[in-house]
Write a protein that holds these residues in place. Sequence first.
Motif, short mmCIF file in Angstrom:
data_model
loop_
_atom_site.label_atom_id
_atom_site.label_comp_id
_atom_site.label_asym_id
_atom_site.label_seq_id
_atom_site.Cartn_x
_atom_site.Cartn_y
_atom_site.Cartn_z
N VAL A 98 0.80 -1.23 0.00
CA VAL A 98 0.00 0.00 0.00
C VAL A 98 0.83 1.28 0.00
O VAL A 98 0.32 2.35 -0.33
N SER A 99 2.10 1.19 0.36
CA SER A 99 2.90 2.42 0.52
C SER A 99 2.98 3.28 -0.73
O SER A 99 2.77 4.51 -0.66
N PRO A 100 3.30 2.72 -1.92
CA PRO A 100 3.42 3.60 -3.09
C PRO A 100 2.13 4.38 -3.38
O PRO A 100 2.17 5.59 -3.63
N ALA A 101 1.00 3.70 -3.35
CA ALA A 101 -0.27 4.37 -3.65
C ALA A 101 -0.61 5.40 -2.57
O ALA A 101 -1.14 6.49 -2.88
N THR A 102 -0.28 5.09 -1.33
CA THR A 102 -0.58 6.01 -0.23
C THR A 102 0.26 7.28 -0.33
O THR A 102 -0.24 8.40 -0.19
N GLU A 103 1.54 7.08 -0.58
CA GLU A 103 2.44 8.24 -0.68
C GLU A 103 2.09 9.11 -1.89
O GLU A 103 2.23 10.33 -1.86
N LYS A 104 1.58 8.48 -2.93
CA LYS A 104 1.20 9.22 -4.13
C LYS A 104 -0.06 10.06 -3.90
O LYS A 104 -0.14 11.21 -4.34
N ILE A 105 -1.02 9.52 -3.18
CA ILE A 105 -2.31 10.22 -3.02
C ILE A 105 -2.25 11.32 -1.98
O ILE A 105 -2.98 12.31 -2.06
N GLY A 106 -1.39 11.18 -0.97
CA GLY A 106 -1.16 12.24 -0.01
C GLY A 106 -2.32 12.51 0.94
O GLY A 106 -3.28 11.76 1.02
N TRP A 107 -2.21 13.66 1.66
CA TRP A 107 -3.16 14.01 2.71
C TRP A 107 -4.21 15.03 2.29
O TRP A 107 -5.25 15.16 2.94
N ASP A 108 -3.97 15.76 1.24
CA ASP A 108 -4.81 16.91 0.92
C ASP A 108 -6.03 16.52 0.09
O ASP A 108 -5.97 15.62 -0.76
N PHE A 109 -7.13 17.24 0.32
CA PHE A 109 -8.37 17.06 -0.43
C PHE A 109 -8.57 18.29 -1.32
O PHE A 109 -9.10 19.30 -0.89
N PRO A 110 -8.11 18.22 -2.57
CA PRO A 110 -8.24 19.39 -3.46
C PRO A 110 -9.72 19.73 -3.69
O PRO A 110 -10.58 18.86 -3.72
N GLU A 111 -9.99 21.00 -3.85
CA GLU A 111 -11.36 21.44 -4.10
C GLU A 111 -11.86 20.84 -5.42
O GLU A 111 -11.14 20.80 -6.42
N GLY A 112 -13.07 20.32 -5.39
CA GLY A 112 -13.66 19.75 -6.60
C GLY A 112 -13.28 18.30 -6.86
O GLY A 112 -13.68 17.72 -7.87
N GLU A 113 -12.51 17.70 -5.94
CA GLU A 113 -12.09 16.31 -6.12
C GLU A 113 -13.31 15.39 -6.08
O GLU A 113 -14.26 15.62 -5.33
N ASP A 114 -13.27 14.33 -6.88
CA ASP A 114 -14.42 13.43 -6.91
C ASP A 114 -14.51 12.60 -5.62
O ASP A 114 -13.51 12.38 -4.93
N TYR A 115 -15.70 12.16 -5.33
CA TYR A 115 -16.03 11.44 -4.09
C TYR A 115 -15.16 10.19 -3.91
O TYR A 115 -14.63 9.93 -2.83
N LEU A 116 -15.00 9.40 -4.96
CA LEU A 116 -14.30 8.12 -4.84
C LEU A 116 -12.81 8.30 -4.55
O LEU A 116 -12.21 7.50 -3.82
N ARG B 88 -8.29 7.93 -0.57
CA ARG B 88 -7.27 8.54 0.28
C ARG B 88 -7.44 8.07 1.73
O ARG B 88 -6.48 7.67 2.39
N LYS B 89 -8.65 8.16 2.23
CA LYS B 89 -8.91 7.73 3.60
C LYS B 89 -8.53 6.27 3.81
O LYS B 89 -7.90 5.91 4.81
N LEU B 90 -8.93 5.42 2.87
CA LEU B 90 -8.67 3.99 3.00
C LEU B 90 -7.16 3.72 3.02
O LEU B 90 -6.66 2.98 3.89
N LEU B 91 -6.42 4.30 2.08
CA LEU B 91 -4.99 4.02 1.98
C LEU B 91 -4.24 4.56 3.20
O LEU B 91 -3.35 3.89 3.74
N LEU B 92 -4.57 5.78 3.63
CA LEU B 92 -3.90 6.33 4.81
C LEU B 92 -4.16 5.46 6.03
O LEU B 92 -3.26 5.19 6.82
N SER B 93 -5.40 5.02 6.19
CA SER B 93 -5.75 4.17 7.34
C SER B 93 -5.00 2.85 7.29
O SER B 93 -4.44 2.40 8.30
N TYR B 94 -4.96 2.25 6.11
CA TYR B 94 -4.35 0.93 6.03
C TYR B 94 -2.83 1.01 6.14
O TYR B 94 -2.20 0.15 6.75
N ALA B 95 -2.26 2.03 5.55
CA ALA B 95 -0.80 2.21 5.65
C ALA B 95 -0.40 2.41 7.11
O ALA B 95 0.60 1.85 7.58
N ALA B 96 -1.17 3.21 7.84
CA ALA B 96 -0.87 3.41 9.26
C ALA B 96 -1.00 2.10 10.02
O ALA B 96 -0.16 1.77 10.87
N GLY B 97 -2.05 1.33 9.71
CA GLY B 97 -2.23 0.04 10.37
C GLY B 97 -1.13 -0.95 10.05
O GLY B 97 -0.87 -1.89 10.84
N ALA B 98 -0.47 -0.76 8.91
CA ALA B 98 0.65 -1.62 8.53
C ALA B 98 1.99 -1.09 9.03
O ALA B 98 3.04 -1.66 8.73
#
Length: 878
Positions: free
Chosen positions: A644-662, A667-677
Amino acid sequence: MASDRDILPDHIKPLNYNLSLHNLQYGGDWKYDGLVKISSKVQKETDEIVINVKDVRIASAEVHDASNSAVASMKDVSYDEKNQRAHIKLSDRLKTGDATLVITFEGSMNDKMAGFYRAKYTPIVQANAGTPKVGDHHYMFSTQFEACDARRAFPCFDEPNLKASFEFEIEIPEDLVALSNMPEKSTNKGSKSGLKKVSFEKSPVMSTYLYAWAMGDFTYVEAFTERKYNGKNLPVRVYTTRGLEEQGRFALEHAHKTVDYFSDIFGIEYPLPKSDLLAVHEFAMGAMENWGLVTYRTTAVLFDEEKSDARYKQRVAYVVAHELAHQWFGNLVTMDWWSELWLNEGFATWVGWLAVDHLHPEWKVWSTFVAEGYQTALTLDSLRSSHPIEVPVKSALDIDQIFDTISYLKGSSVIRMLSNHLTVEIFLKGVGDYLKIHAYGNATTNDLWNALSNASGQDVRTFMDPWIRKIGFPVVTIAEEPGQITIRQSRFLNSGDPSADEDQTLWWVPVGLKTGEPAKVIHSALQQREDTIREIDDEFYKVNADQSGFYRTNYPPARLVKLAASASKLSSEDKIGLIGDAMALAIAGEATTSAMLSFVQSFQDEQAYVVWGQITTSLSKARSVFSDNKEVSAALKQFALKLVSPATEKIGWDFPEGEDYLTGQLRKLLLSYAAGAGHEGIIKTGKEKFAAYRAGDKKAINQNLRATIFNMVVSNGGKEEYEAIKDEYRTTTSVDGKEICLVAMGRAKDAALARDLLDFVLSDEVAVQDCHSGPMAIASNYETRGEIWKFLKDEWDGKMKKVRDSATVVMDRWIKSGLNQYSDRAIEQDIQAFFKDKDTAGFERSLAQASDYIKANASYKERDAKRLLEWLSANGYA
């Protein structure tokens, strides 16, 4: 057949209820007085009225003839507590014909989230003076009658096919609001100063479980349908307690559009003059489809654009659609008996998702359905202790446990399978015909099959009956030869050992073969034990295109490797199915964990949230089962981290304005799972954001990352972090905040903190409806999950009594949430021994399912640990 049912005598058929409630007492025993006049048809001569009651005491009863003259009175009344009936002995024998039963009674506004009940809350603005208050809590009042709790509120003939019309009147404080199924008819002065009597229009005929009323310090937001009904745009309102109404706007916008959408696709206009949605502060289920007055748990209907996690948007949109679907399918046409509950719930689940997909195609909700609904149903239905979709029900009092994953999610999955086969257009044509034929009446599964057969020209009943009336589902096993494959169906069990007796069903299996370049889908069906499909493209094929069929597929190991290399030809639903099947087959011993891991490695660059959701779900299952094997557990954690690390590091922490829901959900899923790992950088940043948040910078944590960061800091902290989240629970004003905090507190790795949480959720600070959130969170925490079983045993006759005495569904959730994750045979045996002499009514099915889960997990762990460690070592993870 009626002989298979424990039902009321058929001497009297109700036609109309005229119910009046008065003298409501706020505090103390919370009593009220009632008068119900039941216009009826006496079908057989009788000197006894048998009627349903529970926690209601009948004071008097008379029978009036058509001229309103009394022809009989109550001589005596006795109560059958077990069967929830009152036997009213009459002074004279009733002759056949029209009659009116006039009954006075006393009831109570209970705190059990069933019948006519009170719900406590803390207002966020000044409440009106008449709002009932005891201590620090204010109260609202509403009803929850499904399945058999109308009888808790008033004497009635409480069976789904004893439909009648309803009139209602209630006396309440003059500055409060009363609601019911129909619009208000009149308001008059009450019996004393400060009170008013509110009466409502007469309803169409409906089942007692759909009757509803509510009262409280309510306000609302309103919209109107775009379509006109009888020349008028219908009012649609979301009601809340004062101050929360603006949080109902998201649901409101979906509600009025959904009413119009269903009117269009069913070919039947919405049948009532208004549609109200009410947020209820204490609610056992997610929502209830009362005709014209749908009630909801607050998190299922309210959304705060500034504070709520975006994931609740999809939940609100779906639950609103599900309940509004019932206004036709379930309310206009009702199942004949509780055995056919799936007719209501399976259909409403499927068509609810259909409506959300119509309103939000960008959400790609069918992928979400496959990942969450379909996969969940397959998992439960792989147990020996599962049950058919249509379950024989003798007594209605046994129905609560059938409100489960099979009725809702397997039911909707097989409807999705059938609608894909017939085409959605033909399927909806058949549904519309079914609704028109049986409007304002009751119907059976066969009635639906007949309508769909007529619409499609196919014998739907023959090929669908095994899916509805038999337990389980098949696994389709594939054997390859050059240019062709052999497919064979057999019963799938998570234990991997179906007996000959358990493997007798032959299902109609839609093959849906995706193959070729470019890929296309070839439709056929497996209707025997085994068949051969020729002219296969050896380079690429995939059975069960888009996971439209309700079954698992077992490929040769080499084919999984080829499918991984052909990911561009696979839909998100295909990928979810392949990953879910790989994990399930490993548990059952028909494949290996290492094969699943090899397969998911190829998805490191995946961009779809729903696919990552299935990857992390499957990995979490493996990590959970092997959590007490230190070597395997540590290696799996390293595998997860690298994946999960590459995808997590790529997506980052920020929520750009107008970003799609999915993307936001990913982002939430990857950050959560990376932290759990164990991703140190992610954990460090999460702690920094939390520190800033606690220091007063509330914008340091994006509203969509509260759950992620709260979980992260508690999991990687100690008592200080745990207590900080407990404080957050006590002070949050976000509608979803309390749920988020309880789950986060369950991430604590200290056994004493886990025990504290279990104590806390049973305190007066936590609503009974939410108390299962503690064990649910702890169950997924490898370090502390053992505390749940210890607590259940230690507190069975102590604190757990509160849970058992509340709604049965809450106790059932404790069992499901707390016990299914174990993989230790000794615990399973201990559970069996402990409950051997206990009253398990209401959750015995869930106990049997927990036993099946634990035994399958234990077998899987014993069988696969050695070879899994070998694979992890060979690939550099151990």
